[in-house]
Design a protein around this motif. Sequence first.
Motif, PDB file in Angstrom:
ATOM      1  N   THR A   1      -1.235   2.795  -8.367  1.00 18.26           N
ATOM      2  CA  THR A   1      -2.246   2.690  -7.319  1.00 18.26           C
ATOM      3  C   THR A   1      -3.583   2.241  -7.896  1.00 18.26           C
ATOM      4  OG1 THR A   1      -2.821   5.033  -7.532  1.00 18.26           O
ATOM      5  CG2 THR A   1      -1.209   4.475  -5.861  1.00 18.26           C
TER       6      THR A   1
ATOM      7  N   LEU B   1      -0.667  10.629  -6.315  1.00 20.49           N
ATOM      8  CA  LEU B   1      -0.376   9.245  -5.991  1.00 20.49           C
ATOM      9  C   LEU B   1       0.463   8.624  -7.105  1.00 20.49           C
ATOM     10  CD1 LEU B   1      -3.919   8.188  -4.765  1.00 20.49           C
ATOM     11  CD2 LEU B   1      -1.911   8.662  -3.348  1.00 20.49           C
TER      12      LEU B   1
ATOM     13  N   VAL C   1      -3.902   3.581   0.158  1.00 27.79           N
ATOM     14  CA  VAL C   1      -4.265   3.189  -1.212  1.00 27.79           C
ATOM     15  C   VAL C   1      -3.462   1.948  -1.556  1.00 27.79           C
ATOM     16  CG1 VAL C   1      -4.420   3.957  -3.599  1.00 27.79           C
ATOM     17  CG2 VAL C   1      -4.493   5.640  -1.784  1.00 27.79           C
ATOM     18  N   ARG C   2      -4.160   0.924  -2.068  1.00 25.14           N
ATOM     19  CA  ARG C   2      -3.460  -0.305  -2.474  1.00 25.14           C
ATOM     20  C   ARG C   2      -2.662  -0.114  -3.747  1.00 25.14           C
ATOM     21  NH1 ARG C   2      -8.285  -3.253  -1.034  1.00 25.14           N
ATOM     22  NH2 ARG C   2      -8.834  -3.193  -3.224  1.00 25.14           N
ATOM     23  N   ARG C   3      -1.523  -0.803  -3.815  1.00 20.41           N
ATOM     24  CA  ARG C   3      -0.726  -0.833  -5.045  1.00 20.41           C
ATOM     25  C   ARG C   3      -1.262  -1.951  -5.922  1.00 20.41           C
ATOM     26  NH1 ARG C   3       5.397  -0.776  -2.815  1.00 20.41           N
ATOM     27  NH2 ARG C   3       5.888  -0.121  -4.923  1.00 20.41           N
TER      28      ARG C   3
ATOM     29  N   THR D   1       0.834  -1.204   0.000  1.00 24.93           N
ATOM     30  CA  THR D   1       0.000   0.000   0.000  1.00 24.93           C
ATOM     31  C   THR D   1       0.869   1.254   0.000  1.00 24.93           C
ATOM     32  OG1 THR D   1      -0.101   0.128   2.421  1.00 24.93           O
ATOM     33  CG2 THR D   1      -1.842  -1.120   1.326  1.00 24.93           C
ATOM     34  N   TYR D   2       0.228   2.353  -0.312  1.00 26.68           N
ATOM     35  CA  TYR D   2       0.820   3.675  -0.124  1.00 26.68           C
ATOM     36  C   TYR D   2       0.027   4.367   0.974  1.00 26.68           C
ATOM     37  CZ  TYR D   2       3.258   3.194  -4.592  1.00 26.68           C
ATOM     38  OH  TYR D   2       4.065   2.772  -5.611  1.00 26.68           O
TER      39      TYR D   2
ATOM     40  N   CYS E   1      -5.627  10.215  -9.860  1.00 21.75           N
ATOM     41  CA  CYS E   1      -4.406   9.883  -9.098  1.00 21.75           C
ATOM     42  C   CYS E   1      -3.943  11.018  -8.180  1.00 21.75           C
ATOM     43  CB  CYS E   1      -3.273   9.453 -10.020  1.00 21.75           C
ATOM     44  SG  CYS E   1      -3.539   7.827 -10.743  1.00 21.75           S
TER      45      CYS E   1
END
Length: 80
Positions: free
Chosen positions: A58, A54, A77-79, A7-8, A29
Motif C-alpha cells: 500500500t 494494511l 488506500v492505493r496499491r 486499491t484496498y 501500515c
Amino acid sequence: VRAQGDTYQVVADVSQFEPPDIVVTTSNCHVAIQAEKVAEDGTVCDTFTHKCQLPEDTDPLSVSCTLTESGTLVITVRRR
C-alpha cells in the motif's frame, strides 16, 4: 481489508455516531478507527474501535476516507 482493482478498502458501519465523533488514524501500515458518543451529561454512552493491518504493497500517503449518508465509513488506500 479487501482488494478493489488498484486499491484496498476497509469498510465499517459507524451509523450510530456523528461525523465529528469519528477519528481515523494510520501508522506503520495500520489503520485505526475510533468513535465515541458522549451523552449530554458528559458520560460516554457508546464506543467503536477497529484496527487492521494494511497489506505491504500500500501507499501510506494515499489513505482517504468517505462517510456515506447511511453511516458507512469507507477507507481507501492505493496499491503500489
